[in-house]
Design a protein around this motif. Structure first.
Motif, PDB file in Angstrom:
ATOM      1  N   THR A 140       0.859  -1.179   0.000  1.00  0.00           N
ATOM      2  CA  THR A 140       0.000   0.000   0.000  1.00  0.00           C
ATOM      3  C   THR A 140       0.893   1.224   0.000  1.00  0.00           C
ATOM      4  O   THR A 140       1.687   1.421   0.927  1.00  0.00           O
ATOM      5  N   VAL A 141       0.783   2.022  -1.058  1.00  0.00           N
ATOM      6  CA  VAL A 141       1.657   3.174  -1.246  1.00  0.00           C
ATOM      7  C   VAL A 141       0.820   4.437  -1.370  1.00  0.00           C
ATOM      8  O   VAL A 141      -0.156   4.477  -2.134  1.00  0.00           O
ATOM      9  N   ALA A 142       1.180   5.445  -0.611  1.00  0.00           N
ATOM     10  CA  ALA A 142       0.536   6.757  -0.721  1.00  0.00           C
ATOM     11  C   ALA A 142       1.432   7.661  -1.558  1.00  0.00           C
ATOM     12  O   ALA A 142       2.649   7.729  -1.318  1.00  0.00           O
ATOM     13  N   VAL A 143       0.843   8.329  -2.542  1.00  0.00           N
ATOM     14  CA  VAL A 143       1.575   9.235  -3.433  1.00  0.00           C
ATOM     15  C   VAL A 143       1.087  10.650  -3.165  1.00  0.00           C
ATOM     16  O   VAL A 143      -0.130  10.898  -3.118  1.00  0.00           O
ATOM     17  N   HIS A 159      -2.691   5.172  -3.351  1.00  0.00           N
ATOM     18  CA  HIS A 159      -3.633   6.218  -2.949  1.00  0.00           C
ATOM     19  C   HIS A 159      -2.983   7.573  -3.163  1.00  0.00           C
ATOM     20  O   HIS A 159      -1.804   7.758  -2.849  1.00  0.00           O
ATOM     21  N   ARG A 160      -3.751   8.519  -3.703  1.00  0.00           N
ATOM     22  CA  ARG A 160      -3.266   9.884  -3.864  1.00  0.00           C
ATOM     23  C   ARG A 160      -3.782  10.724  -2.712  1.00  0.00           C
ATOM     24  O   ARG A 160      -4.984  10.738  -2.417  1.00  0.00           O
ATOM     25  N   LEU A 163       0.783  14.379   1.437  1.00  0.00           N
ATOM     26  CA  LEU A 163       1.674  13.809   2.439  1.00  0.00           C
ATOM     27  C   LEU A 163       2.342  14.934   3.231  1.00  0.00           C
ATOM     28  O   LEU A 163       2.735  15.957   2.658  1.00  0.00           O
ATOM     29  N   PRO A 164       2.474  14.777   4.530  1.00  0.00           N
ATOM     30  CA  PRO A 164       3.111  15.830   5.328  1.00  0.00           C
ATOM     31  C   PRO A 164       4.587  16.013   5.012  1.00  0.00           C
ATOM     32  O   PRO A 164       5.140  17.097   5.179  1.00  0.00           O
ATOM     33  N   VAL A 165       5.241  14.952   4.540  1.00  0.00           N
ATOM     34  CA  VAL A 165       6.646  15.021   4.170  1.00  0.00           C
ATOM     35  C   VAL A 165       6.914  13.924   3.152  1.00  0.00           C
ATOM     36  O   VAL A 165       6.315  12.848   3.194  1.00  0.00           O
ATOM     37  N   GLY A 166       7.785  14.203   2.190  1.00  0.00           N
ATOM     38  CA  GLY A 166       8.111  13.218   1.172  1.00  0.00           C
ATOM     39  C   GLY A 166       7.107  13.172   0.042  1.00  0.00           C
ATOM     40  O   GLY A 166       6.045  13.807   0.087  1.00  0.00           O
TER      41      GLY A 166
END
Length: 368
Positions: A140-143, A159-160, A163-166
């Motif tokens: 599971t990857v958040a972009v 999931h798009r 992100l708070p960082v990165g």
């Protein structure tokens, strides 16, 4: 009442009365035993591994002869093994390999423990096996929603979101397990002009679990005048890249070469992190990892002796002064450090025997 700081663990070897397992090897911390095994040898010979049995219970009346007590400089879980670094100049790296083997009758599994050193690891036929289990079938990857042309993660649930960082994050459940910041060649060059803001961004990234900065270029690209096209000098860029690594030492900086390879590196990195989190390891490894209270790794003993000789002790000093500072350290080890400093031209000795004194010399290149 404030929590007492964690003390270093100790590697303790004792001789037993058993002919089959004549040694008891323990790892102790805070006065408690966090691991105890019965071993067939005190230390593996070249290319060998020592079979051990986990100690379930110690008979208080058992006669044990103390042989050595050595501080543990580092204890780390590597997949299904525990790797140790002992705070001494030789015979310092070893590992405990824990194997779960199925019983012949199919009723569960039994445990085997092997005590190995670097040479034993290299000599063993299974040395090419990967340490981690395969990653989960689905990642599971958040972009980050600001990514215009995001990397691809085949087979992953993507999931798009902001992100708070990165730019990319591996999720396990709803928790972040790893974070990757992506920089293209032009992107990083553009941020060099605001270096303080870049440092703040990377400091935030370094504070995340399993962080990495992945650059879609080679290091040499930043030193190529043609690619830089006058925007920055190669000398300045070399200094900037060195400063990024020096000021953020816990943040891996990966020069992946191009977009495709950077994408591949991040995909495999996320898979490896997920595999490590999904694999709890054998019970013995898991128990030791939970019981061990890690402490900041101190400087190696040889480095502490050097510092004492060059900085801490009053000059001139006698060998007895150094021995008193490092009580319990073999005299031969102290002399090896002093002899090394003398060969470097950092100290000189006058006199002999008990009247010998050690004087500091200026370091090479000091003064004019």
């Amino acid at each position: 009442m404030p929590h007492a700081p964690a003390g270093p663990a100790l590697w303790v070897v004792e001789r037993t009365a058993s002919t089959r397992f004549p040694y008891r090897v323990t790892i102790e911390q805070h006065g408690r035993v966090i691991l105890a095994v019965r071993a067939q040898a005190r230390w593996p010979g070249p290319g060998q591994q020592v079979f051990c049995l986990r100690e379930r219970e110690l008979d208080p009346a058992e006669p044990l002869e103390p042989l050595e007590r050595v501080p543990v400089a580092q204890l780390t879980r590597l997949g299904r093994k525990i790797a140790l670094v002992l705070d001494r100049p030789t015979r310092k790296r070893c590992e405990l390999l824990v194997v779960q083997k199925p019983r012949r009758d199919g009723a569960g599994a039994y445990e085997q423990v092997f005590f190995r050193t670097e040479s034993g690891i290299r000599a063993h036929r299974s040395r090419t096996r990967l340490e981690l289990a395969p990653p989960p079938a689905t990642l599971t990857v958040a972009v980050d929603s600001a990514e215009r042309y995001p990397w691809r993660f085949p087979g992953a649930a993507v999931h798009r979101r902001k992100l708070p960082v990165g730019d990319y994050a591996l999720l396990v459940g709803e928790r972040t397990a790893a974070v990757v910041e992506r920089k293209s060649f032009d992107n990083l060059l553009g941020e060099v002009g605001a270096i303080q803001a870049l440092h703040q961004q990377l400091a935030d990234l370094a504070g995340q679990p399993a962080p990495a900065l992945v650059i879609e270029a080679d290091y040499r690209d930043f030193l190529d005048p043609k690619r830089l096209a006058g925007r920055w000098s190669p000398t300045h860029l070399a200094r900037v890249l060195a400063e990024l690594a020096a000021m953020h030492p816990t943040l891996p900086v990966i020069f992946a070469g191009n977009r495709k390879l950077a994408n591949l590196w991040a995909y495999r990195f996320f898979g490896a992190v997920a595999a490590r989190r999904a694999d709890p390891g054998p019970p013995l490894v898991r128990e030791l990892e939970l019981r061990y209270d890690p402490v900041p790794r101190p400087a190696a003993l040889a480095d502490r002796i050097r510092t004492a000789a060059l900085v801490d002790l009053p000059a001139p000093f006698a060998f007895a002064d150094l021995a008193a500072r490092f009580a319990g350290t073999p005299a031969g080890q102290l002399r090896r450090v002093l002899d090394g400093l003398r060969r470097e031209g950092r100290i000189a000795r006058t006199g002999a025997g008990r009247g010998a004194r050690w004087h500091r010399e200026p370091p090479p290149g000091a003064g004019s």
